[in-house]
Design a protein around this motif. Structure first.
Motif, short mmCIF file in Angstrom:
data_model
loop_
_atom_site.label_atom_id
_atom_site.label_comp_id
_atom_site.label_asym_id
_atom_site.label_seq_id
_atom_site.Cartn_x
_atom_site.Cartn_y
_atom_site.Cartn_z
N THR A 32 0.86 -1.17 0.00
CA THR A 32 0.00 0.00 0.00
C THR A 32 0.90 1.23 0.00
O THR A 32 2.13 1.09 -0.06
N TRP A 36 -2.05 6.34 -1.53
CA TRP A 36 -3.30 5.58 -1.79
C TRP A 36 -4.28 5.78 -0.63
O TRP A 36 -5.45 6.11 -0.83
N CYS A 117 -20.57 2.34 15.15
CA CYS A 117 -20.08 3.72 15.12
C CYS A 117 -21.18 4.75 15.42
O CYS A 117 -20.89 5.92 15.62
N ARG A 156 -5.84 -5.06 3.77
CA ARG A 156 -5.54 -3.64 3.53
C ARG A 156 -6.80 -2.82 3.25
O ARG A 156 -6.76 -1.60 3.26
N GLY A 157 -7.93 -3.50 3.01
CA GLY A 157 -9.18 -2.77 2.78
C GLY A 157 -9.81 -2.25 4.07
O GLY A 157 -10.59 -1.29 4.05
N ILE A 160 -6.55 -0.12 7.21
CA ILE A 160 -6.12 1.27 7.00
C ILE A 160 -7.05 2.25 7.72
O ILE A 160 -6.68 3.39 7.97
N MET A 221 -15.70 -6.21 5.65
CA MET A 221 -16.46 -5.05 5.15
C MET A 221 -16.47 -5.01 3.63
O MET A 221 -15.46 -5.30 2.99
N GLY A 223 -16.31 -2.32 1.46
CA GLY A 223 -16.01 -0.88 1.56
C GLY A 223 -16.77 -0.02 0.57
O GLY A 223 -17.30 1.03 0.92
N LYS A 224 -16.85 -0.49 -0.67
CA LYS A 224 -17.51 0.31 -1.72
C LYS A 224 -18.98 0.52 -1.40
O LYS A 224 -19.51 1.63 -1.55
N HIS A 258 -19.29 11.72 12.52
CA HIS A 258 -18.48 10.52 12.75
C HIS A 258 -17.33 10.54 11.74
O HIS A 258 -17.53 10.84 10.57
N ALA A 260 -15.24 8.69 9.57
CA ALA A 260 -15.05 7.38 8.91
C ALA A 260 -14.21 7.52 7.65
O ALA A 260 -13.36 6.68 7.36
N ASN A 261 -14.48 8.59 6.90
CA ASN A 261 -13.78 8.80 5.65
C ASN A 261 -13.96 10.28 5.29
O ASN A 261 -15.07 10.79 5.33
N ASN A 288 -10.78 5.98 12.07
CA ASN A 288 -12.15 5.76 12.54
C ASN A 288 -12.11 5.12 13.95
O ASN A 288 -11.72 3.97 14.08
N PHE A 318 -22.82 6.90 11.57
CA PHE A 318 -23.34 5.73 10.85
C PHE A 318 -22.36 4.59 11.06
O PHE A 318 -21.19 4.83 11.36
#
Ligand code: COA
Length: 336
Positions: A32, A36, A117, A156-157, A160, A221, A223-224, A258, A260-261, A288, A318
């Motif tokens: 990674t 990225w 969360c 790695r999904g 991170i 998870m 992720g998408k 929250h 998360a991203n 997170n 969420f």
């Protein structure tokens, strides 16, 4: 409409562990790069417990700080709710352990609530029901998780994203008639529960036909799909919560989401048309931290001068379940 007694947010605290894991550190585990991870998530580093440190230690420090700020003594707390999804022990619950550690009297009810969360917002809604109906007066909410203990450090999904941390909030019956919850809503959709899941580690009873598989206790998870769920559901929900509060988004001072991203945070920000100064984000440094992320962002935001108290904020979260929730709250002077 039920007439609830008004609730005061009296104190907020947080604690993050010392140990830092940077994106570069993760390159030792799998292929990674900092570029990225940062470009897709806004995360540069996260904190994790190390050695014998656990979510109990972090939760204890966060709770102590919240109690001090609230000026409520441990002996006056009459209910403890832990928003814990990854406690160090399934039982005794984190809340029971903290009752003893904090010197909160025996007999005071203590329970954990799992809404991943969204746990802090769920706990706030439950506390509002208790305080509003007059059942309890002084409630300690603690959100503290050991995410690093259930992270698959080969994946790695997911690895991170998560970090450890704790947040706490003391909520009491408001004696001046002012309600610090202007609106609140919590929701769930179990039909998409498999978007993020952790199977309990287990075994088969040797006397029966074994199950096809046993859980490995790690976060899994999609992720998408989680990302799509968050950006389609949360911004609209936040707008509805604001409209229920009787305020307009312009009138609310801060968005404390929250963490998360960063791209999900920006989707909510764009929907509300907020400038960067109104949006509290510290995901870059902590990743997170599940239900703890909102109180950590709130208190740190005050410490860093990004949030001025005597203001209002929209909180939103969420997570696994799937669960989500939002609240428009008053942030009084002196709460952190
Ligand atoms: N470093 C480098 N490459 C990686 C990687 C990493 N850390 N993680 C995944 N990849 C690769 C994948 O293997 C895949 O490669 P392939 O196309 O050759 O198969 C590619 O990158 C794309 O993977 P994908 O999972 O589709 O990436 P993404 O753009 O969806 O980003 C997340 C992944 C996890 C950052 C993103 O989906 C996300 O943030 N989702 C929300 C998760 C969340 O917030 N969860 C908590 C909710 S409380």
């Amino acid at each position: 409409m039920i007439n609830l007694k008004p609730l005061k947010i009296a104190g907020v605290g947080y604690c993050i562990p010392e140990t830092v894991i940077t994106n570069d550190d993760l390159t030792k585990l799998y292929e990674t790069s900092d570029e990225w991870i940062y470009s897709r998530t806004g995360i540069k580093e996260r904190r994790v417990v190390s050695g014998n440190e656990t979510a109990i230690d972090l939760g204890f420090k966060a709770a102590t700080q919240a109690l001090e700020k609230s000026k409520i003594k441990p002996e006056d707390v009459d209910c403890i709710i832990s928003a814990a999804s990854v406690p160090p022990q399934l039982y005794p619950t984190l809340s029971c352990t903290l009752q003893a550690k904090l010197g909160i009297p025996k007999g005071v009810p203590a329970f954990d609530l799992t809404a991943a969360c969204t746990g802090l917002i769920y706990a706030l809604q439950v506390a509002r029901g208790f305080i509003g109906s007059g059942i309890y007066k002084n409630i300690l909410i603690v959100a503290s998780d050991n995410n690093s203990k259930i992270t698959d450090w080969n994946d790695r999904g997911t690895s991170i994203l998560f970090g450890d941390g704790a947040g706490a909030m003391v909520v009491t019956e408001s004696t001046d008639g002012v309600d610090d919850i202007l609106s609140i809503n919590i929701s769930a959709d179990g039909s998409i529960g498999q978007l993020i899941y952790t199977d309990m580690p287990g075994q088969n009873c040797p006397l029966v036909k074994p199950a096809d598989s046993v859980g490995d206790g790690k976060i899994r998870m999609n992720g998408k799909e989680v990302y799509k769920f968050a950006v389609t559901t949360v911004p609209k929900y936040v707008e509805e919560c604001i409209s229920k509060s009787g305020m307009t988004s312009d009138e609310i001072d801060y968005l404390i989401p929250h963490q998360a991203n960063q791209r999900i945070i920006e989707a909510i920000q764009q929907r509300l048309k907020y400038s960067d100064e109104k949006v509290i984000s510290n995901i870059k440094y902590y990743g997170n931290t599940s239900a703890a992320s909102i109180p950590i962002a709130l208190v740190e935001g005050v410490e860093q001068g990004k949030i001025k108290l005597g203001s209002t904020a929209i909180l939103c979260g969420f997570g696994a379940g799937m669960t989500w929730g939002a609240a428009v709250v008053r942030l009084r002077e002196g709460i952190c």
